[in-house]
Structures are given as structure tokens and as C-alpha cells.
Design an enzyme around this catalytic site. Structure first.
Site, mmCIF file in Angstrom:
data_model
loop_
_atom_site.group_PDB
_atom_site.id
_atom_site.type_symbol
_atom_site.label_atom_id
_atom_site.label_comp_id
_atom_site.label_asym_id
_atom_site.label_seq_id
_atom_site.Cartn_x
_atom_site.Cartn_y
_atom_site.Cartn_z
ATOM 1 N N HIS A 360 0.772 -1.270 -0.120
ATOM 2 C CA HIS A 360 -0.076 -0.026 0.081
ATOM 3 C C HIS A 360 0.871 1.336 -0.017
ATOM 4 O O HIS A 360 0.451 2.305 -0.315
ATOM 5 C CB HIS A 360 -0.933 -0.108 1.147
ATOM 6 C CG HIS A 360 -2.116 0.761 0.966
ATOM 7 N ND1 HIS A 360 -2.550 1.456 -0.164
ATOM 8 C CD2 HIS A 360 -3.113 1.273 1.952
ATOM 9 C CE1 HIS A 360 -3.565 2.025 -0.108
ATOM 10 N NE2 HIS A 360 -4.142 1.733 1.112
ATOM 11 N N ASP A 364 -2.447 2.279 -4.524
ATOM 12 C CA ASP A 364 -3.529 2.575 -3.745
ATOM 13 C C ASP A 364 -4.534 1.628 -4.083
ATOM 14 O O ASP A 364 -4.567 0.796 -4.883
ATOM 15 C CB ASP A 364 -4.037 4.034 -4.349
ATOM 16 C CG ASP A 364 -2.978 4.953 -4.073
ATOM 17 O OD1 ASP A 364 -2.292 5.231 -3.073
ATOM 18 O OD2 ASP A 364 -3.028 6.316 -5.066
#
Length: 389
Positions: A360, A364
Site C-alpha cells: 500500500h 493505492d
């Protein structure tokens, strides 16, 4: 250093009849390994290039082969030793003379009990004192369980086994823990209707095998879908390097393969340039090598994205861990017939849960969901690959 001196002494022989079996070159990234097991015994006859021992490294198992035909005279290394390329492992007698070293090694072991027997005879004189102490120990031991009766009873140690971790298992453990410590791991899920891909496989499996000589499986469909998804979302194929992002303009798909000795991840190079037949042939070749323990370091190096198929073991759902230095991994699972609403009707459909674990820090949630959605769309309608839509 001390072990190397012992090996050098073991090879001080004037006979030209003797040849040495040594540890071969194990790959550029491997400096040493562990002598896991001997496949032969002193006195056994061996042929040229016949494996006599196995070296276990962080990634693969490598054979030590006999350089000449003959009889194994002796081993000059022990199981469990750490060895490097060029380390001497065994002496081979080309003339075929059996080993006389093994019996001589046993002589001190047989002679050793004699002094110990004398010590026992000497110790027999203070026997009354030992006998007098024994009841005290037994009463103390008997009183202990009464005092600790309320404490939980643990299994006896003789019912446990302590086994050293293999180098491959230690390497896998280190890499997976490093992955957890380094990446901001997040997993997104979806489900895929396998009807059309299974129908395609059923209709063309015979013609496919007749033309290409390999069976048509489901994995090639997922690899083609992953290639398409990586091309639509190139950030999933990228990786963080310090303060930079490296975008890869190639697609090398790693396939996680569970073997009896541990997890290995062979790589399908340039999967974006391969058709279904090429992919199936490469999968079969790499999987066979992985299970046989003959896969090379080069065949496992690199990789920009990994696919793990826990469905072959019956896994319904999981959260796979990223294989460094990649940024994402796709988890496939078992196919289960479930009731689904299709065109307003409830019908049984072969469904599979798919999971995408991603870093992450780089990827995204939007890109991750779009990526997994592309996998779903292509697998559910393989015609999209032909039209590139």
C-alpha cells in the site's frame, strides 16, 4: 578454518588411483551450503557423474557427482557440515578397491569401552554409599508430584522431537518475515465465475493436446489475465527502491510451487510475449524441475509479480504474502459450486475467490481493485484477450 585443515590432511595421498569428489559451483548468489545427506556409503561402486551426496542451499538442492567410475574409498566431510564450492567431500578409487578406512575408524570406538569398564570397576567400591542415597532421591521425587498436583501436566520431553531447520526453510522464513516488516500489506478480494474458462478448456483440451503436446490447464488463463491486468495497471508491476519507483517494462510471472523440501518460486520469463501453449509448456517444465529438486538458481531469480494457487490444496480463501522485491501477489483458490443470480435466476456456478495482496506504500486501493477486477473480467470472458478490451 579448522574444518578446511582436516579436509586437506585427508587428501594427502601419493596414489594416482584416487580422485576427489568436490562441491560444484552453486550459482553466483550462493557462497556455501549444508551437506544434507550422503546417497552412497563407503565401499559402494559409482559411475561417472553419479550423485553421491546432496548439498542443501538457501534456494535449491545440488548434487555432488563422482568425477570417475570406481569405488568410494572414504568420505572426508560429515552430514551437517557447511561446505563451499571446491570443498572435498569424498575420495574415489578408480581401481575399485574397497574402503579400509571405515573399519579403522570403528576400532577406537570398540577399544574405548575398555577404559570405561575399568572406571566402572573402580567406582564399584563405594557402592553402599550410592545405595544409601538412592532412597532419599526417590522420596524427594515422590514428594514433588504431590506438591505440584494442581499445576498443569506438560507432555514428557521424550515425546518431542527437535529437528534443525533446513537452509531453504530458514531462508523462506526470513524472507516472509522481512516482507511483513517492510511492506504495508493490504489484501483485496473478489470472486470469479469460472464457467466460460472451464467451458473453453473442456471444448478445446483434446485439440490443444494433439497440436501442442501439453494439457490445457486453468493456470495459463490466469497468467494471461494477470499479464493483461499488469499492462492496464503498470504500478502493480513496479517496485519501490529507496526514494525511487522502478517501473518494469517486462512481465516475468513467478509461480509459487510447494515441494516436499519447501516453497520455491520459479519464474516464467517474458510472459507477455507467450501464448497459452508456451505458458503451459513452461509451467510443466518448471514444476517438474521444482519437484525433482533440479531447478536452477537462474530459473528462480527475478520475477515482477507472483501467482500462488492454494486451490490445489483445497484452500477456500487466504491472504498471500508478497514475495520481495515484488509489490503484489495474486492468490487463487479452490473452485466451489455455489448458487449465483444469473439473469434474474438462481443457478449453480463454479466460483473461485481471488485475493490480491499489495504494497500500500506504492499501490493505492483504486489501482488494486481495478487490477483484480481486470483479472475477473478476463477470466469470466476470455474473448477479451482476443479483442484487447
Amino acid at each position: 578454518m579448522g574444518t578446511k585443515q582436516i579436509w586437506s590432511k585427508g587428501f594427502s595421498s601419493d596414489s594416482a588411483d584416487l580422485v576427489e569428489a568436490v562441491v560444484p559451483f552453486m550459482g553466483e548468489s550462493i557462497t556455501d551450503g549444508t551437506l544434507a545427506t550422503f546417497l552412497k556409503k563407503p565401499g559402494d561402486r559409482v559411475e561417472v557423474d553419479e550423485p553421491i551426496a546432496q548439498i542443501e542451499t538457501d534456494k535449491v538442492t545440488i548434487d555432488v557427482a563422482s568425477p570417475e567410475a570406481g569405488v568410494i574409498k572414504e568420505f572426508v566431510a560429515k552430514e551437517g557440515d557447511t561446505v563451499e564450492p571446491g570443498t572435498k567431500v569424498a575420495i574415489i578409487s578408480k581401481s575399485g578397491e574397497a574402503a579400509h578406512v571405515a573399519p579403522s575408524e570403528k576400532i577406537p570406538e570398540k577399544a574405548a569401552p575398555k577404559p570405561s569398564e575399568k572406571k566402572e570397576e573402580v567406582k564399584q567400591t563405594p557402592k553402599p554409599e550410592v545405595a544409601a542415597e538412592k532412597p532419599k532421591k526417590s522420596t524427594a521425587a515422590a514428594s514433588t508430584p504431590k506438591q505440584t498436583a494442581s499445576e498443569p501436566q506438560l507432555p514428557p520431553k521424550d515425546r518431542e522431537r527437535r529437528v534443525p531447520m533446513t537452509r531453504l526453510r530458514k531462508r523462506v522464513a526470513t524472507r516472509l518475515k522481512d516482507s511483513q516488516n517492510t511492506f504495508a500489506l493490504l489484501t483485496t478480494f473478489n470472486e470469479v465465475d469460472m464457467t466460460n474458462l472451464m467451458k473453453l478448456r473442456s471444448e478445446y483440451k483434446d485439440a490443444f493436446y494433439e497440436k501442442h503436446g501439453v494439457k490445457l490447464g486453468l493456470m495459463s488463463g490466469f497468467i494471461k489475465a494477470a499479464v493483461s491486468a499488469l499492462q492496464h495497471q503498470p504500478v502493480v508491476n513496479a517496485v519501490i527502491d529507496g526514494d525511487d519507483i522502478i517501473y518494469r517494462d517486462y512481465v516475468d510471472i513467478s509461480i509459487a510451487v510447494g515441494t516436499p523440501k519447501g516453497l520455491v518460486v520459479p519464474v516464467i520469463r517474458n510472459a507477455d510475449r507467450m501464448n497459452f501453449a508456451d505458458i503451459e509448456k513452461e509451467i510443466n517444465t518448471l514444476a517438474k524441475k521444482a519437484n525433482d529438486g533440479t531447478i536452477s538458481i537462474d530459473e528462480m531469480a527475478g520475477g515482477s509479480f507472483t501467482i500462488s494457487n492454494g486451490g490445489v490444496y483445497g484452500s477456500l480463501l487466504s491472504t498471500p504474502i508478497i514475495n520481495p522485491p515484488q509489490s503484489a501477489i495474486l492468490g487463487m483458490h479452490s473452485i466451489v459450486s455455489r448458487p449465483m443470480v444469473v439473469g434474474g435466476n438462481v443457478l449453480p456456478r463454479p466460483m473461485m475467490y481471488v485475493a490480491l495482496t499489495y504494497d500500500h506504500r506504492l499501490i493505492d486501493g483504486r489501482e488494486a481493485v481495478f487490477f483484480l477486477r481486470r483479472i475477473k473480467d478476463v477470466v469470466e470472458d476470455p474473448r477479451r484477450l482476443l479483442l484487447d478490451v
